[in-house]
Design an enzyme around this catalytic site. Sequence first.
Site, PDB file in Angstrom:
ATOM      1  N   LYS A   5      35.237   3.631 -23.722  1.00  0.00           N
ATOM      2  CA  LYS A   5      34.034   3.636 -22.875  1.00  0.00           C
ATOM      3  C   LYS A   5      33.936   2.410 -21.975  1.00  0.00           C
ATOM      4  O   LYS A   5      33.449   2.514 -20.858  1.00  0.00           O
ATOM      5  CB  LYS A   5      32.781   3.786 -23.728  1.00  0.00           C
ATOM      6  CG  LYS A   5      32.499   2.612 -24.635  1.00  0.00           C
ATOM      7  CD  LYS A   5      31.396   2.946 -25.614  1.00  0.00           C
ATOM      8  CE  LYS A   5      31.122   1.775 -26.515  1.00  0.00           C
ATOM      9  NZ  LYS A   5      30.662   2.166 -27.839  1.00  0.00           N
ATOM     10  N   ARG A  99      21.043   1.847 -36.125  1.00  0.00           N
ATOM     11  CA  ARG A  99      21.240   2.613 -34.902  1.00  0.00           C
ATOM     12  C   ARG A  99      21.376   4.049 -35.374  1.00  0.00           C
ATOM     13  O   ARG A  99      20.500   4.508 -36.105  1.00  0.00           O
ATOM     14  CB  ARG A  99      22.433   2.086 -34.080  1.00  0.00           C
ATOM     15  CG  ARG A  99      22.284   2.424 -32.595  1.00  0.00           C
ATOM     16  CD  ARG A  99      23.417   1.918 -31.723  1.00  0.00           C
ATOM     17  NE  ARG A  99      24.654   2.634 -31.959  1.00  0.00           N
ATOM     18  CZ  ARG A  99      25.798   2.361 -31.323  1.00  0.00           C
ATOM     19  NH1 ARG A  99      25.844   1.381 -30.438  1.00  0.00           N
ATOM     20  NH2 ARG A  99      26.890   3.048 -31.589  1.00  0.00           N
TER      21      ARG A  99
HETATM   22  C1  LIG Z   1      31.365   1.729 -28.753  1.00  0.00           C
HETATM   23  C2  LIG Z   1      31.531   2.296 -30.083  1.00  0.00           C
HETATM   24  C3  LIG Z   1      32.608   1.896 -30.887  1.00  0.00           C
HETATM   25  C4  LIG Z   1      33.602   0.848 -30.454  1.00  0.00           C
HETATM   26  O1  LIG Z   1      33.056  -0.428 -30.568  1.00  0.00           O
HETATM   27  P1  LIG Z   1      33.942  -1.743 -30.342  1.00  0.00           P
HETATM   28  O2  LIG Z   1      33.064  -2.844 -30.755  1.00  0.00           O
HETATM   29  O3  LIG Z   1      34.271  -1.769 -28.884  1.00  0.00           O
HETATM   30  O4  LIG Z   1      35.162  -1.598 -31.174  1.00  0.00           O
HETATM   31  C5  LIG Z   1      32.742   2.486 -32.125  1.00  0.00           C
HETATM   32  N1  LIG Z   1      31.864   3.419 -32.568  1.00  0.00           N
HETATM   33  C6  LIG Z   1      30.825   3.823 -31.822  1.00  0.00           C
HETATM   34  C7  LIG Z   1      29.894   4.846 -32.378  1.00  0.00           C
HETATM   35  C8  LIG Z   1      30.618   3.282 -30.563  1.00  0.00           C
HETATM   36  O5  LIG Z   1      29.575   3.695 -29.824  1.00  0.00           O
END
Ligand SMILES: *Cc1c(COP(=O)(O)O)cnc(C)c1O
Length: 328
Positions: A5, A99
Amino acid sequence: MGVTKAVLGEPSIVEAMIQGGIRLIADSRIENIQKMKRAGISTQFVLLRTPLSQAESVVQSADISLNTEIETLKKLSHYAKTQNKNHQVIIMVELGDLREGVLPCDLSQFIRKTLSLSHIKLIGIGCNLACHGGVKPNRKNMQELSALVDAIEKEFQIRLEIISGGNSANYEWYQSAQDIGRINNLRLGESILLGCETVSRRAIPGLHTRAFQLFAEVIESKKKPSLPTGEICQDAFGNLPRFKDRGIHQRVIIALGRQDIPMSSLKLNNKLEMLGSSSDHIILDSNNHKLQVGDEVKFDLDYSGLLSAMTSPFIRKQFTNCKDHAVA
Ligand SMILES: *Cc1c(COP(=O)(O)O)cnc(C)c1O
């Protein structure tokens, strides 16, 4: 899972992840997944942010999605039926970060309802920590996830294939754990892209921490006083600015602003100092540098800076094949 993302599913970066051995590519936006598919990337795609109104395109474009609401699962099942397929889901469990996630006490009932949906295939459970509440993944919460897996498998006589323990903040836990329990999956974005874990932002040995660099052009360079003249009112963003008197000094303006990136996400590697920013300009003290109009100033980025810079249509993205570069 490689999480894309922060780079908006940029195909050349995703291809590098796949070359690196990752089989599952995960993104929080269905639009990014669609972009990767249009670019011809063929692998399994996972949608990270729980969907709702986009359920139809999620079933169309993603193989797996993370979920926490029965309403949404019903929609996914409905569209999977009309598209003549099964949609795979991972149920997220709330383990303290507050969350997304089903509360552990509600999990059994939630799984029962999920299993009753005709075109939904439950393939796993997962959790997400260190995002909202800053809760650190540790032995206790990871054991709790493993225990929930055991309980669910026993109660429903099923086998869960993917147990997703978290994100880049799980690196330290994973490195130091004697026993990782049932966890067999992590969803990694920042650690792959920026080469650091995210509990204390320590570099991960062997990874490149400066794979992304942002260059901005100097559009003005002049000697000016360091204190404004005139009556001081609010600045462009409603703050009352304060200034340090450093006498007459060399100041430069670069063509980069808040519309592209917050100044706090930019990291300078040299003696330049950022004095302020507005929508389209950042002002630097360049007393120790002989920066001229047309010169470039180079920045390192943190994760939110990477996210903003990749999202700004004003910043040109250029990819360099670094296969032959030594790892820093
Ligand atoms: C963005 C996201 C991740 C990845 O997080 P990082 O800190 O970039 O490794 C993993 N799981 C979910 C649900 C996310 O939204």
